[in-house]
Scaffold this active site. Structure first.
Site, short mmCIF file in Angstrom:
data_model
loop_
_atom_site.label_atom_id
_atom_site.label_comp_id
_atom_site.label_asym_id
_atom_site.label_seq_id
_atom_site.Cartn_x
_atom_site.Cartn_y
_atom_site.Cartn_z
N CYS A 90 -80.76 0.95 -83.07
CA CYS A 90 -80.19 0.51 -81.81
C CYS A 90 -78.91 1.25 -81.43
CB CYS A 90 -79.94 -0.99 -81.84
SG CYS A 90 -81.45 -1.93 -82.12
N HIS A 117 -71.83 -4.26 -77.67
CA HIS A 117 -73.24 -4.30 -78.09
C HIS A 117 -73.79 -5.70 -77.86
CE1 HIS A 117 -76.73 -2.78 -80.09
NE2 HIS A 117 -76.65 -3.64 -81.10
N GLU A 125 -68.88 -8.07 -84.58
CA GLU A 125 -68.32 -7.21 -83.54
C GLU A 125 -66.99 -7.76 -83.04
OE1 GLU A 125 -69.61 -4.80 -79.50
OE2 GLU A 125 -70.92 -6.40 -80.22
N LYS A 150 -76.71 -7.53 -72.09
CA LYS A 150 -78.02 -7.87 -72.64
C LYS A 150 -78.56 -9.20 -72.13
CE LYS A 150 -78.00 -4.95 -76.73
NZ LYS A 150 -76.74 -4.21 -76.51
N HIS A 159 -82.57 -6.86 -75.09
CA HIS A 159 -82.13 -5.81 -76.01
C HIS A 159 -83.18 -4.70 -76.04
CE1 HIS A 159 -80.40 -3.55 -79.06
NE2 HIS A 159 -80.37 -4.40 -80.08
N PHE A 199 -79.84 -1.44 -86.96
CA PHE A 199 -80.35 -1.75 -88.30
C PHE A 199 -80.08 -0.55 -89.22
CE2 PHE A 199 -83.93 -5.09 -87.47
CZ PHE A 199 -82.97 -6.01 -87.09
#
Length: 387
Positions: free
Chosen positions: A148, A283, A294, A314, A319, A376
């Site tokens: 991502c 994010h 975050e 998002k 996402h 990831f």
């Protein structure tokens, strides 16, 4: 070695659920989110036919078609006239051609039914190669597959190619179109998908992300080249940072150490102190662990009570996995153009994370923006973008 050149953005393209093209995307960013734990691109304009013709469009996996469409939008907007041998292509992906892969698996019992283009449609570089061929761009063509963080990494890498003179311009972004039954089941079984069908970044009730698909592409070029041809400059790419948590295959490092290093690297590359930043495009996946990590990282970088206003888009886009960072870079460009920060759609009751999360459209004096992505495998990316 000559001094690095300044790198600017002169074209935008985006394919997102419910919004194809920058104008439609901006309208969507200001609207309430649609409920759905899976967000698909349904607009018929999101195929590649108008850019490559019907025959060649059939040869593209879904993610590559999205990339070609977004690249076509961006190149049309930039009206790029640079020697194609001096134009790089860097289009990343999180998953690659999973739709083509699923079709091949279903047909495997009878090899005669396996689609003949299964391998080239599945390759992670299929989108980058398709963009290169569709628009006859003959500079370095590369694909980053960094989960991502792929969109942010691709823009950052392409900006460095231009800054160092390897290319005079670059088509940079990412695409994903992997909402197959097996991939969705894989996300679901690890508890990543929202059970409510709502993306609620930084909300006390956040329960996972809404899986999406799409693509976004930016045209980057040197400021000198843009000025020579009279191009409209939308943004400047000031800095890029990248790091690894080296912690866990799916979970972020809880204290946000890798994200902190990444953000600080982007600020150092931009030669800006944290106090110079005016906005964070986060994010913000709406998962409990990622949002918390975050937030900790942002507080460490900027200081408690000093984090600039934060938005996650998002809630609107879902996402889109590898495409997320590129989609969010387009959102930053549109925020600058409209002098407005879009709301974090779906978020109603903020968790106690120490952030000023934008909950309704907010007038804003554009300045440097930090845009973050985390993938990831513990992969982190950050861009500093400015008017």
């Amino acid at each position: 070695m000559p001094a690095p050149r300044r790198v600017v953005v002169t074209g935008l393209g985006v394919v997102a659920p419910g919004a194809v093209g920058p104008a439609a995307f901006w309208t969507a960013l200001l609207a309430p989110q649609r409920v759905g734990r899976v967000r698909r691109v349904t607009d018929t304009a999101a195929d590649a036919t108008e850019f490559v013709g019907r025959r060649d469009a059939r040869r593209l996996d879904r993610f590559a078609a999205f990339a070609v469409h977004a690249a076509g939008q961006a190149l049309d907007a930039a009206d790029l006239t640079i020697d194609p041998e001096r134009v790089a292509v860097v289009v990343g992906t999180g998953m690659g051609g999973m739709v083509a892969h699923a079709e091949a698996v279903r047909a495997f019992g009878d090899k005669r039914r396996v689609p003949p283009l299964s391998v080239p449609k599945t390759m992670p570089n299929a989108a980058a190669s398709a963009v290169s061929m569709a628009f006859r761009l003959q500079g370095p063509t590369e694909a980053l597959a960094t989960a991502c963080a792929a969109g942010t990494h691709s823009i950052g890498h392409a900006a460095r190619l231009v800054a160092l003179g390897v290319a005079d311009a670059a088509v940079a972004g990412a695409a994903d179109g992997c909402l197959t039954d097996s991939e969705l089941a894989g996300f679901d079984v690890i508890g990543a998908l929202s059970s409510s069908g709502l993306s609620r970044p930084f909300d006390v009730g956040r329960d996972g992300f809404c899986a999406a698909e799409g693509a976004a592409v930016l045209v980057l070029e040197s400021l000198e080249t843009a000025r020579e041809r009279g191009a409209a400059v939308l943004l400047e790419v000031l800095g890029f940072g990248s790091s690894s948590d080296a912690h866990h295959i799916t979970a972020p490092e809880p204290g946000g150490a890798g994200a902190i290093r990444c953000m600080r690297a982007a600020l150092a590359d931009a030669e800006l102190p944290p106090a110079a930043l005016t906005h964070v495009n986060a994010h913000g996946t709406s998962t409990p662990l990622n949002d918390a990590a975050e937030a900790r990282a942002l507080r460490a970088v900027f200081g408690d009570g000093a984090v600039p206003p934060v938005t996650s888009v998002k809630g609107v886009t879902g996402h889109p996995l590898g495409a997320a960072g590129a989609v969010e870079a387009v959102a930053v460009a549109l925020s600058v153009a409209h002098r407005t920060l879009p709301p974090t759609a779906g978020t109603e009751q903020l968790d106690d994370l120490g952030l000023d999360v934008v909950l309704s459209p907010r007038e804003w004096e554009p300045g440097p923006v930090l845009s973050t992505s985390f993938g990831f495998g513990g992969l982190n990316g950050a861009l500093v973008l400015a008017p």
